[in-house]
Design a protein around this motif. Structure first.
Motif, mmCIF file in Angstrom:
data_model
loop_
_atom_site.group_PDB
_atom_site.id
_atom_site.type_symbol
_atom_site.label_atom_id
_atom_site.label_comp_id
_atom_site.label_asym_id
_atom_site.label_seq_id
_atom_site.Cartn_x
_atom_site.Cartn_y
_atom_site.Cartn_z
ATOM 1 N N GLY A 228 0.806 -1.213 0.000
ATOM 2 C CA GLY A 228 0.000 0.000 0.000
ATOM 3 C C GLY A 228 0.833 1.253 0.000
ATOM 4 N N VAL A 229 1.894 1.276 0.817
ATOM 5 C CA VAL A 229 2.761 2.460 0.865
ATOM 6 C C VAL A 229 3.421 2.688 -0.490
ATOM 7 N N THR A 230 3.795 1.606 -1.176
ATOM 8 C CA THR A 230 4.436 1.753 -2.483
ATOM 9 C C THR A 230 3.485 2.385 -3.495
ATOM 10 N N ILE A 231 2.206 2.048 -3.424
ATOM 11 C CA ILE A 231 1.213 2.672 -4.312
ATOM 12 C C ILE A 231 1.183 4.189 -4.109
ATOM 13 N N LEU A 232 1.471 4.639 -2.897
ATOM 14 C CA LEU A 232 1.389 6.067 -2.595
ATOM 15 C C LEU A 232 2.576 6.864 -3.122
ATOM 16 N N THR A 233 3.467 6.227 -3.875
ATOM 17 C CA THR A 233 4.535 6.977 -4.537
ATOM 18 C C THR A 233 4.167 7.264 -5.993
ATOM 19 N N LYS A 234 3.776 6.231 -6.728
ATOM 20 C CA LYS A 234 3.293 6.385 -8.097
ATOM 21 C C LYS A 234 2.581 5.099 -8.490
ATOM 22 N N GLN A 235 1.925 5.114 -9.623
ATOM 23 C CA GLN A 235 1.081 3.977 -9.998
ATOM 24 C C GLN A 235 1.857 2.689 -10.222
#
Length: 458
Positions: A228-235
Motif C-alpha cells: 500500500g505504501v508503495t502505491i502512494l509513490t506512483k502507480q
C-alpha cells in the motif's frame, strides 16, 4: 544492522552528490515535481489533472535566470549557476516579490499521490524568506532521504535471502546501491527514489511472508502495508500489490491449504487498503477511473494494434540505455560502445546465473523470487501502457527508468553468474575485489560524463 545502516549512509551521500552535481531543474520532470509541492503549500489542496494545476511565477523566473531551457535542449550549453554573480543577484530579487499562478492544468504529475511531495510543501512554507533556488536545493536534500532507506533496505534484503554468502550479499548490495541511474534518480526531486526504496522494502516483506511459520497475521499484514505504501509513490506500485498478493496466496496454501490462502490474502488486502484505499478511492472519484489519461481519448484500439504501436515506438536498446546510462532529461549519455559493453555484460551475466542456479541449490529460491518480482513489475508497467492505449488510442511513452524500481532483483540476476565463476574457496577474497568495478563505473560516470556535459572540461 550496522551493514544496512552503512549502506544507507553510502546511498544517501551519493544522492546528495548527484543532487549537487546535476544543475537545478535538470532531472526528469523536476520542475513539475517541485511545482506539485509548491502548489500544495500555497493552495492547501491537491492538484487535479486537467483542472487546477499551476506553477508559480517565482519558480519560472528562477528557471529562466538559470537558463533552464538553454541547458535542457542544447547539450553543448553549460551551466554557470555555481559561478555567476549576476544570477545570484537576480535570484535574491525574487525574495519577497509578488508571485502569481501560471496555469498548467495538463501537467501529467498532477495525478500522482501527494506523499513524496509533502517535504517540498513544508520547505516552501517554512523557507518562504529564501529564494526559489535555495528552496529547490533543500527539496533535493529532503528527497535524498529516501536514498538512505533504499541503501539500508537493499543490504537487509540481500542479507535475508543470502544468509550463508557474506561476500555475495556485499557485492550485490554494492552493485545495486552504486548503479549510476539509481543514484541519479535518488538525487532528483522525484517520486522515483521513494518508489525504488519502498519496492526494496516490499521485497523484504514478501520474502518474510513466504517463509513465515504462520503467514496469516502480522506477516501478511506487513506485506499489505508495504504494498500500500508503495502505491502512494506512483502507480507503478500496483506491481507490488500483484506480486505480494501472489506471495500471500502461495504462503497461505503452503501452510493451510485453500482456506489458509483465503485468510492470508484477506489480511494482506486489508493492509494494502488501510494505507492506499483512500488514494485509490480519491482517484476514481475525481477522474472516474484509475487512468486519468482517459480525458485524451480520441477513440480506442485493439490490444494487437496497441502492441504493434508500442513495438514500433519503443526501442529495446533505448530502454536498456535508460536503465543504465541516460541521465538528466535522458540526454546525458554514455558512448555507444559503453552501452553495448554493458548490454553484453548483463546478457552474459544473466545466462551465467541460470547455470549458477543449477550448480548451487541455495540460490534457486532467491533467484526465482527475484525473477518473479521483476516479471510482475515489467508486466504491470507494459500492461498498463497497453491498457491505456486500448482505452484512449494514445500511447504513453515508455521509459527504461520505470523498470529500475526492482533494481536489487535485476542486479542479483546479473551478478550471481559472474560470482559463481570464482572457486568457492576464493569467493570471500574475490568479493572484495569485485566491488571495484561498480565503484569505478560510478566515478567515471560523474567525472567523465555528467560533469563534462554540464560544466565543460576546462
Amino acid at each position: 544492522m550496522r551493514s544496512a545502516l552503512a549502506w544507507g549512509a553510502v546511498s544517501f551521500m551519493l544522492a546528495i552528490l548527484w543532487g549537487i552535481v546535476t544543475p537545478p531543474w535538470q532531472g526528469p520532470d523536476e520542475p513539475s515535481h517541485f511545482g506539485y509541492g509548491v502548489y500544495m503549500a500555497r493552495t492547501g489542496e491537491l492538484p487535479r489533472f486537467r483542472e487546477n494545476f499551476a506553477f508559480w511565477s517565482d519558480q519560472i523566473e528562477c528557471m529562466q535566470i538559470l537558463s533552464f531551457e538553454r541547458i535542457r535542449f542544447s547539450p553543448e550549453e553549460k551551466t554557470t549557476w555555481l559561478r555567476n554573480g549576476n544570477e545570484a543577484r537576480r535570484l535574491k530579487e525574487l525574495v519577497g516579490a509578488e508571485s502569481v499562478r501560471v496555469e498548467d492544468t495538463g501537467n501529467s504529475v498532477s495525478f500522482y499521490p501527494p506523499t513524496v511531495y509533502i517535504p517540498v510543501a513544508l520547505i516552501d512554507r517554512a523557507a518562504s524568506s529564501l529564494d526559489p533556488l535555495v528552496r529547490f536545493r533543500l527539496s533535493r536534500l529532503a528527497t535524498s532521504v529516501w536514498a538512505f532507506l533504499f541503501g539500508a533496505a537493499t543490504a537487509w534484503l540481500f542479507a535475508l535471502v543470502f544468509p550463508e554468502d557474506d561476500s555475495l550479499r556485499r557485492l550485490a548490495t554494492a552493485a545495486t546501491v552504486l548503479q549510476p541511474q539509481v543514484t541519479a534518480m535518488n538525487g532528483y526531486v522525484s517520486p522515483d527514489g521513494a518508489c525504488t526504496a519502498l519496492f526494496a522494502l516490499a521485497m523484504i516483506a514478501g520474502w518474510r511472508l513466504l517463509h513465515a511459520e504462520r503467514p496469516v497475521g502480522w506477516p501478511a499484514l506487513m506485506a499489505g502495508l508495504a504494498a500500500g505504501v508503495t502505491i502512494l509513490t506512483k502507480q507503478h506500485g500496483f506491481a507490488c500489490v500483484g506480486m505480494l498478493a501472489c506471495v500471500a496466496c502461495l504462503a497461505g496454501v503452503g501452510k493451510s491449504g485453500f482456506r489458509g490462502a483465503i485468510g492470508t490474502m484477506a489480511v494482506f488486502g486489508l493492509g494494502a487498503f488501510l494505507v492506499a484505499g483512500w488514494w485509490i478511492g480519491y482517484t476514481i472519484y475525481t477522474y472516474g477511473s484509475l487512468n486519468p489519461w482517459l480525458y485524451k481519448a480520441n477513440g480506442t484500439m485493439g490490444l494487437a494494434d496497441a502492441a504493434r504501436l508500442l513495438l514500433a515506438k519503443t526501442s529495446p536498446q533505448a530502454l536498456f540505455a535508460q536503465m543504465w546510462s541516460r541521465f538528466g532529461w535522458l540526454d546525458t549519455r554514455y558512448p555507444i560502445a559503453m552501452d553495448t559493453a554493458l548490454f553484453l555484460l548483463c546478457a552474459i551475466g544473466m545466462t551465467l546465473t541460470i547455470r549458477a542456479a543449477k550448480i548451487v541449490p541455495r540460490w534457486r529460491a532467491p533467484l526465482a523470487y527475484f525473477l518473479a518480482f521483476t516479471a510482475m513489475h515489467f508486466a504491470v508497467i507494459i500492461g498498463g501502457v497497453l491498457k491505456s492505449a486500448c482505452e484512449t488510442g494514445f500511447l504513453i511513452p515508455l521509459s527504461g527508468r520505470y523498470f529500475l524500481h526492482v533494481a536489487p532483483a535485476m542486479m542479483a540476476w546479473v551478478l550471481i553468474g559472474y560470482y559463481a565463476l570464482v572457486p568457492e574457496s576464493k569467493r570471500d577474497a574475490a568479493g572484495r575485489w569485485l566491488v571495484l568495478p561498480p565503484i569505478m563505473l560510478q566515478v567515471w560516470t560523474l567525472l567523465g560524463i555528467v560533469i563534462p556535459r554540464y560544466y565543460g572540461t576546462g
